[in-house]
Write a protein that holds these residues in place. Structure first.
Motif, PDB file in Angstrom:
ATOM      1  N   ALA A 197     -10.741 -11.452  -7.125  1.00 37.01           N
ATOM      2  CA  ALA A 197      -9.884 -11.004  -6.280  1.00 37.01           C
ATOM      3  C   ALA A 197     -10.228 -12.427  -5.335  1.00 37.01           C
ATOM      4  CB  ALA A 197     -10.112  -9.710  -5.428  1.00 37.01           C
ATOM      5  N   TYR A 198     -11.666 -12.684  -5.750  1.00 38.68           N
ATOM      6  CA  TYR A 198     -12.306 -13.733  -5.063  1.00 38.68           C
ATOM      7  C   TYR A 198     -11.519 -15.224  -5.408  1.00 38.68           C
ATOM      8  CZ  TYR A 198     -15.809 -17.206  -3.968  1.00 38.68           C
ATOM      9  OH  TYR A 198     -16.839 -18.272  -4.105  1.00 38.68           O
ATOM     10  N   ALA A 236     -18.773  -4.283   3.243  1.00 39.00           N
ATOM     11  CA  ALA A 236     -20.339  -3.194   2.709  1.00 39.00           C
ATOM     12  C   ALA A 236     -19.561  -1.579   3.735  1.00 39.00           C
ATOM     13  CB  ALA A 236     -20.497  -3.296   3.792  1.00 39.00           C
ATOM     14  N   LEU A 237     -19.007  -1.689   4.460  1.00 39.43           N
ATOM     15  CA  LEU A 237     -18.359  -0.767   4.854  1.00 39.43           C
ATOM     16  C   LEU A 237     -17.197   0.049   3.889  1.00 39.43           C
ATOM     17  CD1 LEU A 237     -17.854  -1.613   8.603  1.00 39.43           C
ATOM     18  CD2 LEU A 237     -19.604  -0.332   7.680  1.00 39.43           C
ATOM     19  N   THR A 238     -17.073  -0.173   3.065  1.00 37.45           N
ATOM     20  CA  THR A 238     -16.017   0.524   2.164  1.00 37.45           C
ATOM     21  C   THR A 238     -16.386   0.979   1.280  1.00 37.45           C
ATOM     22  OG1 THR A 238     -13.753   0.350   1.399  1.00 37.45           O
ATOM     23  CG2 THR A 238     -14.593  -1.414   0.772  1.00 37.45           C
ATOM     24  N   ALA A 239     -16.039   2.177   0.197  1.00 37.50           N
ATOM     25  CA  ALA A 239     -15.997   2.151  -0.646  1.00 37.50           C
ATOM     26  C   ALA A 239     -14.790   2.942  -2.114  1.00 37.50           C
ATOM     27  CB  ALA A 239     -16.729   3.707  -1.479  1.00 37.50           C
ATOM     28  N   ASN A 240     -14.011   1.938  -1.390  1.00 33.21           N
ATOM     29  CA  ASN A 240     -12.807   1.364  -2.043  1.00 33.21           C
ATOM     30  C   ASN A 240     -12.236   0.129  -2.664  1.00 33.21           C
ATOM     31  OD1 ASN A 240      -9.732   0.799  -2.542  1.00 33.21           O
ATOM     32  ND2 ASN A 240      -9.322   2.970  -1.652  1.00 33.21           N
ATOM     33  N   ALA A 241     -12.504  -0.144  -3.869  1.00 30.89           N
ATOM     34  CA  ALA A 241     -12.605  -1.126  -4.127  1.00 30.89           C
ATOM     35  C   ALA A 241     -11.149  -1.990  -4.143  1.00 30.89           C
ATOM     36  CB  ALA A 241     -12.225  -1.412  -6.049  1.00 30.89           C
ATOM     37  N   TRP A 242      -9.552  -1.343  -3.751  1.00 28.17           N
ATOM     38  CA  TRP A 242      -8.659  -1.762  -3.907  1.00 28.17           C
ATOM     39  C   TRP A 242      -8.401  -2.137  -2.566  1.00 28.17           C
ATOM     40  CZ3 TRP A 242      -5.848  -2.511  -7.958  1.00 28.17           C
ATOM     41  CH2 TRP A 242      -5.233  -2.136  -8.345  1.00 28.17           C
ATOM     42  N   LEU A 243      -9.682  -2.511  -1.449  1.00 26.53           N
ATOM     43  CA  LEU A 243      -9.770  -2.308   0.186  1.00 26.53           C
ATOM     44  C   LEU A 243     -10.631  -4.217  -0.059  1.00 26.53           C
ATOM     45  CD1 LEU A 243     -10.166   0.808   2.194  1.00 26.53           C
ATOM     46  CD2 LEU A 243      -8.254  -0.926   1.615  1.00 26.53           C
ATOM     47  N   ALA A 244     -11.612  -3.953  -0.972  1.00 30.55           N
ATOM     48  CA  ALA A 244     -12.740  -4.663  -1.353  1.00 30.55           C
ATOM     49  C   ALA A 244     -11.980  -6.159  -1.818  1.00 30.55           C
ATOM     50  CB  ALA A 244     -13.426  -4.134  -1.847  1.00 30.55           C
ATOM     51  N   ALA A 245     -10.905  -5.728  -2.651  1.00 34.08           N
ATOM     52  CA  ALA A 245     -10.466  -6.733  -3.523  1.00 34.08           C
ATOM     53  C   ALA A 245     -10.110  -7.802  -1.634  1.00 34.08           C
ATOM     54  CB  ALA A 245      -9.061  -6.625  -4.041  1.00 34.08           C
ATOM     55  N   PRO A 246      -9.055  -7.655  -1.392  1.00 38.74           N
ATOM     56  CA  PRO A 246      -8.666  -8.730  -0.215  1.00 38.74           C
ATOM     57  C   PRO A 246      -9.535  -9.304   0.252  1.00 38.74           C
ATOM     58  CG  PRO A 246      -7.833  -6.770   0.177  1.00 38.74           C
ATOM     59  CD  PRO A 246      -8.314  -6.077  -1.021  1.00 38.74           C
ATOM     60  N   LEU A 247     -10.590  -8.349   0.477  1.00 38.05           N
ATOM     61  CA  LEU A 247     -11.719  -9.106   1.416  1.00 38.05           C
ATOM     62  C   LEU A 247     -12.169 -10.862   0.533  1.00 38.05           C
ATOM     63  CD1 LEU A 247     -13.086  -6.135   3.420  1.00 38.05           C
ATOM     64  CD2 LEU A 247     -11.664  -8.010   4.426  1.00 38.05           C
ATOM     65  N   LEU A 248     -12.556 -10.080  -0.078  1.00 40.05           N
ATOM     66  CA  LEU A 248     -12.991 -10.992  -1.144  1.00 40.05           C
ATOM     67  C   LEU A 248     -12.301 -12.672  -2.008  1.00 40.05           C
ATOM     68  CD1 LEU A 248     -14.478  -8.420  -4.474  1.00 40.05           C
ATOM     69  CD2 LEU A 248     -15.836 -10.484  -2.943  1.00 40.05           C
ATOM     70  N   ALA A 249     -10.996 -11.597  -1.796  1.00 42.34           N
ATOM     71  CA  ALA A 249     -10.079 -12.838  -1.683  1.00 42.34           C
ATOM     72  C   ALA A 249      -9.629 -13.846  -0.447  1.00 42.34           C
ATOM     73  CB  ALA A 249      -8.648 -13.015  -1.989  1.00 42.34           C
ATOM     74  N   VAL A 250     -10.365 -13.670   0.428  1.00 41.01           N
ATOM     75  CA  VAL A 250     -10.583 -14.605   1.856  1.00 41.01           C
ATOM     76  C   VAL A 250     -11.705 -15.140   1.451  1.00 41.01           C
ATOM     77  CG1 VAL A 250     -11.072 -13.956   4.342  1.00 41.01           C
ATOM     78  CG2 VAL A 250      -9.636 -12.685   3.286  1.00 41.01           C
ATOM     79  N   ILE A 251     -12.557 -14.261   0.974  1.00 40.43           N
ATOM     80  CA  ILE A 251     -14.293 -15.478   0.566  1.00 40.43           C
ATOM     81  C   ILE A 251     -13.994 -16.092  -0.153  1.00 40.43           C
ATOM     82  CG2 ILE A 251     -16.300 -15.151   0.622  1.00 40.43           C
ATOM     83  CD1 ILE A 251     -16.438 -12.104   0.724  1.00 40.43           C
ATOM     84  N   GLY A 252     -13.270 -15.870  -0.804  1.00 42.41           N
ATOM     85  CA  GLY A 252     -13.212 -16.803  -2.442  1.00 42.41           C
ATOM     86  C   GLY A 252     -12.277 -18.218  -1.303  1.00 42.41           C
ATOM     87  N   ALA A 253     -11.052 -17.771  -0.994  1.00 44.59           N
ATOM     88  CA  ALA A 253     -10.348 -18.960  -0.296  1.00 44.59           C
ATOM     89  C   ALA A 253     -11.344 -19.712   1.263  1.00 44.59           C
ATOM     90  CB  ALA A 253      -9.471 -18.336   1.278  1.00 44.59           C
ATOM     91  N   ALA A 254     -12.337 -19.180   1.598  1.00 43.96           N
ATOM     92  CA  ALA A 254     -13.261 -19.995   2.233  1.00 43.96           C
ATOM     93  C   ALA A 254     -14.123 -20.069   1.859  1.00 43.96           C
ATOM     94  CB  ALA A 254     -13.782 -18.781   3.722  1.00 43.96           C
TER      95      ALA A 254
END
Length: 417
Positions: free
Chosen positions: A272-273, A312-330
Motif C-alpha cells: 500500500a505504501y 495510530a488512531l485506527t485499528a483497521n488495516a483497511w484504513l491504514a493502507a491508504p494512509l500508508l499510500a499517502v506516505i509512500g507518495a510523499a
C-alpha cells in the motif's frame, strides 16, 4: 552520449535508461522480498521492540559511516564497474543469509550484519545510478524529472509494491526463500547492467584531491546552496519520522491489539505504501512545474506528517493502507524532486560528492529515528512512535515553511549562496 532535450532523451531510452530501468526494477523486486522478510525473521527470533528496531537501524548505518567517502570514490571510478561489483557482492551476501536461515542459524546480530552489508552495496550502487542518469539524458530539469520518475517508479514497484507481498508469502511458505530470491535478482540486475557501455564515463586521470579534501568540497558546496540546504533539512526530518514509525511497525501490524494482520498481510501493507510511490513518481514533474520544487517538498512533508498520527488512531488495516499510500507518495515524490535538483544544480565534476553529502545528512536521521522508535515503543506502547513521528515532521515543516514557500526558484535556476 549526453543529450540536452526531451527528444534525444527518449531516443536514448533503448540504449541506456531501459537497461538501467531493468536492472533497478529486477533488483528492487528482490529487495522488496528482503525488506519484508528481514523484520519477519527478527520478529520470529524475538518480540523485543528494541532488538527488532536495532536490525532496522543497522540498515542505515552505511549511509552515515560510508556514504561521505563513497561520493569522492565514485568520482574516481567507472560507474558501471561500481554497479556490477555491488550487485555481485550483494548476491553472495544475501545468498549466504538464505543458507543461515534455512539451517536455523540466523540470529539478531547476523540479521543486522546482513542488513548492513546489503545497504553498504546500495550506497555505492545508488550513487552510481544517480550519476549515470544525467550522463544518459542531460541536465535539463523536466527531462531529469521524467527520467528519475521512471527509475523510482521501477524501484517502488519492485521494492515496495510487488516484492514485499511475495517476500512475506515466501517467508510464510519457507523462511529462506525470499533471501534466495533476492540473491538471484542481483545476478539478473548485473547481467542487464553489463550491457551499459563501459565508455559511458571515463574518470579523470589528472591530479586528484585527497579523499578528505574531496569529501569536504561536496559538503561545502551543499552547505552554501540555500535551496538544497533547505531541502536536505526537510528530507532529514522525513527520514527520521518515517523510521521512528516504521522500525517497530511490524509489531503493531501483527499484534492482535494493533492492526492484527498475518505475515502475508504485512507484505500487503508495505505494498500500500508502494502504490503511493508508484502513482506519485510520474506526476512529480507536474507538481514541480506548477508549484516549484520547494513548495512541492513542503506540501509533501505536511501530508507525510499528518498521516502517521491518523494511522495510530485506527485499528483497521483497511484504513491504514491508504494512509500508508499517502506516505509512500510523499517520500517518493520528495526523493525524485531532490535527486533532480542535485543533478541539475551541482557541477558535473562535483555531482557524486554533493549527492554523497546530501544523502549522508538525510540518511543519518534514519538510524536515529529507528532507535527512537524502538525506545518509545518499549516505554509507551507500539502506537506511540507514530505520534512522535508525525509531531516531529510537522514541527520541522512548519518552522521551515515560510522559507520554502517563498523560494520559487526552479530546479534549473542557478545556484545562490
Amino acid at each position: 552520449m549526453t543529450t540536452t532535450n526531451a527528444e534525444p532523451a527518449r531516443a536514448a531510452m533503448p540504449a541506456g535508461l531501459v537497461r538501467l530501468w531493468t536492472a533497478v526494477g529486477v533488483s528492487s523486486l528482490g529487495d522488496g522480498a528482503f525488506l519484508a522478510a528481514v523484520p519477519l525473521a527478527a520478529a520470529t527470533i524475538t518480540r523485543d521492540p528494541t532488538a527488532v528496531a536495532a536490525v532496522t537501524a543497522a540498515m542505515y548505518l552505511p549511509w552515515v559511516l560510508v556514504q561521505p567517502f563513497a561520493g569522492a570514490l565514485l568520482d574516481r571510478w567507472r560507474f558501471r564497474t561500481v554497479m556490477l561489483t555491488a550487485d555481485f557482492l550483494r548476491a553472495a551476501g544475501v545468498g549466504t543469509l538464505a543458507v543461515l536461515v534455512a539451517t536455523g542459524q540466523a540470529t539478531i546480530p547476523l540479521l543486522a550484519m546482513a542488513a548492513f552489508g546489503m545497504v553498504l552495496g546500495q550506497v555505492f550502487h545508488d550513487g552510481a545510478v544517480h550519476a549515470v542518469v544525467p550522463e544518459l539524458v542531460g541536465r535539463d530539469g523536466p527531462v531529469l524529472d521524467r527520467a528519475n520518475g521512471r527509475i523510482y517508479s521501477a524501484e517502488n514497484a519492485g521494492k515496495q509494491l510487488i516484492g514485499p507481498p511475495l517476500g512475506s508469502l515466501g517467508y510464510a511458505v519457507t523462511p529462506w526463500l525470499p533471501f534466495a530470491a533476492d540473491a538471484v535478482s542481483f545476478l539478473i540486475s548485473g547481467a542487464a547492467l553489463s550491457r551499459i557501455p563501459a565508455e559511458l564515463r571515463t574518470p579523470s586521470t589528472g591530479e586528484r584531491p585527497a579523499i578528505l579534501r574531496a569529501v569536504w568540497s561536496g559538503i561545502r558546496w551543499l552547505a552554501l546552496h540555500a535551496q538544497l540546504r533547505l531541502s536536505a533539512v526537510i528530507a532529514s526530518a522525513g527520514n527520521l519520522a518515517y523510521n521512528a514509525a516504521w522500525a517497530t511497525f511490524v509489531l503493531l501490524a501483527t499484534d492482535e491489539h494493533g492492526l492484527d494482520v498475518a505475515a502475508a498481510g504485512f507484505g500487503l501493507l508495505i505494498s500500500a505504501y508502494a502504490v503511493g510511490g508508484v502513482l506519485g513518481s510520474p506526476v512529480t514533474g507536474w507538481f514541480n512545474r506548477r508549484l516549484g520544487p520547494s513548495r512541492t517538498i513542503l506540501l509533501l512533508a505536511l501530508a507525510h506528517g499528518l498521516a502517521w498520527p491518523l494511522i495510530a488512531l485506527t485499528a483497521n488495516a483497511w484504513l491504514a493502507a491508504p494512509l500508508l499510500a499517502v506516505i509512500g507518495a510523499a517520500q517518493t515524490m520528495t526523493t525524485v524532486t531532490n535527486v533532480g535538483l542535485r543533478q541539475s544544480l551541482a557541477p558535473a565534476e562535483l555531482l557524486s560528492r554533493v549527492n554523497a553529502a546530501f544523502r549522508t545528512l538525510v540518511n543519518s536521521a534514519s538510524p536515529v529515528g529507528a532507535l527512537i522508535g524502538g525506545v518509545v515503543a518499549t516505554a509507551y506502547g507500539l502506537r506511540a512512535p507514530l505520534f512522535v513521528a508525525g509531531a516531529a515532521l510537522l514541527a520541522v515543516a512548519l518552522l521551515a515553511g515560510p522559507a520554502l514557500w517563498t523560494r520559487t526558484t526552479s530546479s534549473t535556476d542557478s545556484m545562490s549562496h
